[in-house]
Design a protein around this motif. Structure first.
Motif, PDB file in Angstrom:
ATOM      1  N   CYS A 164      10.070  13.937  -3.264  1.00  0.00           N
ATOM      2  CA  CYS A 164       9.585  12.566  -3.467  1.00  0.00           C
ATOM      3  C   CYS A 164      10.727  11.624  -3.828  1.00  0.00           C
ATOM      4  N   MET A 165      11.727  12.140  -4.558  1.00  0.00           N
ATOM      5  CA  MET A 165      12.856  11.320  -4.953  1.00  0.00           C
ATOM      6  C   MET A 165      13.653  10.839  -3.746  1.00  0.00           C
ATOM      7  N   LEU A 166      13.581  11.582  -2.639  1.00  0.00           N
ATOM      8  CA  LEU A 166      14.281  11.151  -1.428  1.00  0.00           C
ATOM      9  C   LEU A 166      13.772   9.794  -0.956  1.00  0.00           C
ATOM     10  N   THR A 167      12.498   9.507  -1.242  1.00  0.00           N
ATOM     11  CA  THR A 167      11.943   8.211  -0.866  1.00  0.00           C
ATOM     12  C   THR A 167      12.695   7.075  -1.548  1.00  0.00           C
ATOM     13  N   PHE A 168      13.079   7.292  -2.803  1.00  0.00           N
ATOM     14  CA  PHE A 168      13.746   6.239  -3.568  1.00  0.00           C
ATOM     15  C   PHE A 168      15.212   6.074  -3.187  1.00  0.00           C
ATOM     16  N   VAL A 169      15.814   7.136  -2.635  1.00  0.00           N
ATOM     17  CA  VAL A 169      17.217   7.035  -2.211  1.00  0.00           C
ATOM     18  C   VAL A 169      17.321   6.918  -0.696  1.00  0.00           C
ATOM     19  N   SER A 205       0.831  -1.209   0.000  1.00  0.00           N
ATOM     20  CA  SER A 205       0.000   0.000   0.000  1.00  0.00           C
ATOM     21  C   SER A 205       0.863   1.254   0.000  1.00  0.00           C
ATOM     22  N   VAL A 206       1.905   1.252   0.834  1.00  0.00           N
ATOM     23  CA  VAL A 206       2.803   2.410   0.892  1.00  0.00           C
ATOM     24  C   VAL A 206       3.526   2.595  -0.437  1.00  0.00           C
ATOM     25  N   ILE A 207       4.003   1.500  -1.028  1.00  0.00           N
ATOM     26  CA  ILE A 207       4.738   1.585  -2.289  1.00  0.00           C
ATOM     27  C   ILE A 207       3.827   2.083  -3.407  1.00  0.00           C
ATOM     28  N   PHE A 208       2.603   1.566  -3.464  1.00  0.00           N
ATOM     29  CA  PHE A 208       1.636   2.017  -4.469  1.00  0.00           C
ATOM     30  C   PHE A 208       1.466   3.536  -4.408  1.00  0.00           C
ATOM     31  N   THR A 209       1.156   4.033  -3.223  1.00  0.00           N
ATOM     32  CA  THR A 209       0.870   5.461  -3.077  1.00  0.00           C
ATOM     33  C   THR A 209       2.117   6.317  -3.285  1.00  0.00           C
ATOM     34  N   THR A 210       3.276   5.797  -2.908  1.00  0.00           N
ATOM     35  CA  THR A 210       4.524   6.536  -3.123  1.00  0.00           C
ATOM     36  C   THR A 210       4.825   6.680  -4.606  1.00  0.00           C
ATOM     37  N   LEU A 211       4.615   5.608  -5.367  1.00  0.00           N
ATOM     38  CA  LEU A 211       4.863   5.655  -6.808  1.00  0.00           C
ATOM     39  C   LEU A 211       3.831   6.510  -7.537  1.00  0.00           C
ATOM     40  N   SER A 234      15.288  11.822  11.759  1.00  0.00           N
ATOM     41  CA  SER A 234      15.297  13.046  10.951  1.00  0.00           C
ATOM     42  C   SER A 234      15.065  12.721   9.484  1.00  0.00           C
ATOM     43  N   SER A 235      15.702  11.649   9.013  1.00  0.00           N
ATOM     44  CA  SER A 235      15.503  11.207   7.634  1.00  0.00           C
ATOM     45  C   SER A 235      14.048  10.832   7.392  1.00  0.00           C
ATOM     46  N   TYR A 236      13.433  10.163   8.350  1.00  0.00           N
ATOM     47  CA  TYR A 236      12.030   9.753   8.225  1.00  0.00           C
ATOM     48  C   TYR A 236      11.118  10.982   8.108  1.00  0.00           C
ATOM     49  N   LEU A 237      11.368  12.004   8.922  1.00  0.00           N
ATOM     50  CA  LEU A 237      10.541  13.209   8.873  1.00  0.00           C
ATOM     51  C   LEU A 237      10.655  13.903   7.515  1.00  0.00           C
ATOM     52  N   VAL A 238      11.885  13.998   7.004  1.00  0.00           N
ATOM     53  CA  VAL A 238      12.104  14.693   5.740  1.00  0.00           C
ATOM     54  C   VAL A 238      11.536  13.906   4.562  1.00  0.00           C
ATOM     55  N   ILE A 239      11.718  12.578   4.593  1.00  0.00           N
ATOM     56  CA  ILE A 239      11.335  11.747   3.450  1.00  0.00           C
ATOM     57  C   ILE A 239       9.843  11.419   3.447  1.00  0.00           C
ATOM     58  N   GLN A 240       9.293  11.064   4.606  1.00  0.00           N
ATOM     59  CA  GLN A 240       7.915  10.578   4.661  1.00  0.00           C
ATOM     60  C   GLN A 240       6.890  11.644   5.041  1.00  0.00           C
ATOM     61  N   ILE A 241       7.280  12.599   5.894  1.00  0.00           N
ATOM     62  CA  ILE A 241       6.307  13.551   6.426  1.00  0.00           C
ATOM     63  C   ILE A 241       6.257  14.844   5.620  1.00  0.00           C
ATOM     64  N   MET A 242       7.411  15.467   5.386  1.00  0.00           N
ATOM     65  CA  MET A 242       7.433  16.789   4.773  1.00  0.00           C
ATOM     66  C   MET A 242       6.807  16.843   3.379  1.00  0.00           C
ATOM     67  N   PRO A 243       7.056  15.856   2.475  1.00  0.00           N
ATOM     68  CA  PRO A 243       6.393  15.939   1.161  1.00  0.00           C
ATOM     69  C   PRO A 243       4.880  15.933   1.259  1.00  0.00           C
ATOM     70  N   ARG A 244       4.316  15.269   2.284  1.00  0.00           N
ATOM     71  CA  ARG A 244       2.869  15.249   2.478  1.00  0.00           C
ATOM     72  C   ARG A 244       2.360  16.605   2.951  1.00  0.00           C
ATOM     73  N   PHE A 245       3.251  17.417   3.539  1.00  0.00           N
ATOM     74  CA  PHE A 245       2.872  18.724   4.051  1.00  0.00           C
ATOM     75  C   PHE A 245       2.833  19.768   2.937  1.00  0.00           C
ATOM     76  N   ILE A 246       3.625  19.559   1.888  1.00  0.00           N
ATOM     77  CA  ILE A 246       3.732  20.557   0.824  1.00  0.00           C
ATOM     78  C   ILE A 246       2.435  20.689   0.044  1.00  0.00           C
ATOM     79  N   SER A 247       1.780  19.561  -0.249  1.00  0.00           N
ATOM     80  CA  SER A 247       0.577  19.579  -1.089  1.00  0.00           C
ATOM     81  C   SER A 247      -0.490  20.535  -0.577  1.00  0.00           C
ATOM     82  N   PRO A 248      -0.927  20.414   0.695  1.00  0.00           N
ATOM     83  CA  PRO A 248      -1.980  21.320   1.144  1.00  0.00           C
ATOM     84  C   PRO A 248      -1.533  22.767   1.222  1.00  0.00           C
TER      85      PRO A 248
END
Length: 317
Positions: A240-245, A100-106, A267-281
């Protein structure tokens, strides 16, 4: 948080946070998740309530990205909390969460590319925009985005089913992608697919930006605003590319800061998983004047309603 010090395939060793550190980190993650999804939920509510948005392909693609981000963020946070509480999960259940996570990330980069193309058509070919970007075609495009993501994820599952014994799916392991999908062929295929995938998306965004930039120099402010939007698409794509690296970044941080591995991973988790979700709204919901007008109305309504529900104190004299 469990932290791997090994490679992608070898058996990992773990470092764990202290109890107070684990509680603090989970409170931060859950707090951010609730805040971001509250805003995202308000965006979805605003979209559903007003026909002006339902008939516009731009807003349909935007809300699809928001809804996709909500799913991705919730599952990512669930996995984060489970890594602190149960440490290992049943492989079958873990596969469902990871898929589910991979689907939505891609989905996210493809959605960004679709939004860039829609802006390109609106600015560079406005007379045919209504003919090309219809509601039906927009929903067909969204379905195609999910199909393309599936073609990248499902082969990994089929390889796993073909190479692992049935007992593997009843065992418990850390719910991390590289520990579940540890076949070397899967890792190599994933790297090649990601390169092709992200190259296509980048070329799409760069091409649409350059085309809109030339139009913006000679035309109105709408073209200049669209150019700024494409730049923001590029910034979000970079995040989003940070997720892949991510795995490579985690290993690099572990080597650079061996005494602070758990903090670097967090810190890596916050930047990679949380922050991109914050940009959209923030970027799209607040920048768009039409959407922002309705969004503020609902946000203020919910805040005032919550304030009215607070119990009042009566002082007896």
């Amino acid at each position: 948080m469990n932290v791997s010090l090994g490679s992608n395939i070898t058996q990992p060793k773990y470092l764990r946070d202290s109890f107070s550190s684990a509680v603090t980190k989970n409170v931060i993650v859950v707090g951010l998740c609730i805040s971001i999804n509250y805003i995202n939920g308000t965006l979805v509510h605003t979209f559903i309530k007003h026909e002006i948005f339902k008939g516009n392909p731009r807003y349909i693609l935007f809300i699809h990205m928001v809804f996709n981000d909500m799913i991705q963020l919730m599952i990512a946070v669930v996995l984060h909390i489970l890594s602190y509480t149960v440490f290992t999960l049943n492989v079958s259940f873990c596969c469902v969460l990871l898929m589910s996570v991979i689907f939505t990330t891609l989905n996210t980069p493809l959605n960004l590319a679709s939004m860039a193309i829609e802006r390109y058509i609106a600015i560079c070919n406005p007379l045919r925009h209504a003919q090309i970007c219809t509601i039906r075609k927009t929903y067909t495009l969204i379905g195609l985005i999910w199909v393309l993501s599936a073609t990248q994820v499902l082969p990994d599952l089929f390889i796993l089913l073909a190479t692992k014994p049935i007992t593997f799916f009843y065992s418990n392991i850390p719910c991390i992608r590289d520990y579940v999908f540890d076949n070397p062929y899967i890792v190599d295929k994933r790297n090649v697919v990601y390169i092709i995938y992200l190259t296509f998306v980048w070329l799409t965004i760069v091409y649409t930006y350059l085309k809109i930039m030339f139009i913006a120099k000679a035309t109105n402010s709408d073209a200049r605003k669209a150019r700024s939007t494409i730049i923001l698409h590029g910034i979000q794509l970079m995040m989003c590319m940070l997720t892949f690296v991510g795995p490579f970044l985690d290993r690099l941080l572990a080597e650079m800061f061996p005494l602070f591995i758990t903090d670097m991973r967090f810190s890596s988790y916050l930047v990679i998983q949380i922050m991109p979700r914050f940009i959209s709204p923030v970027v799209y919901g607040m920048r768009d004047q039409t959407f922002c007008k309705y969004l503020k109305r609902y946000l203020l309504y919910f805040v005032s309603k919550a304030h009215k529900l607070k119990p009042t104190r009566h002082v007896l004299i």
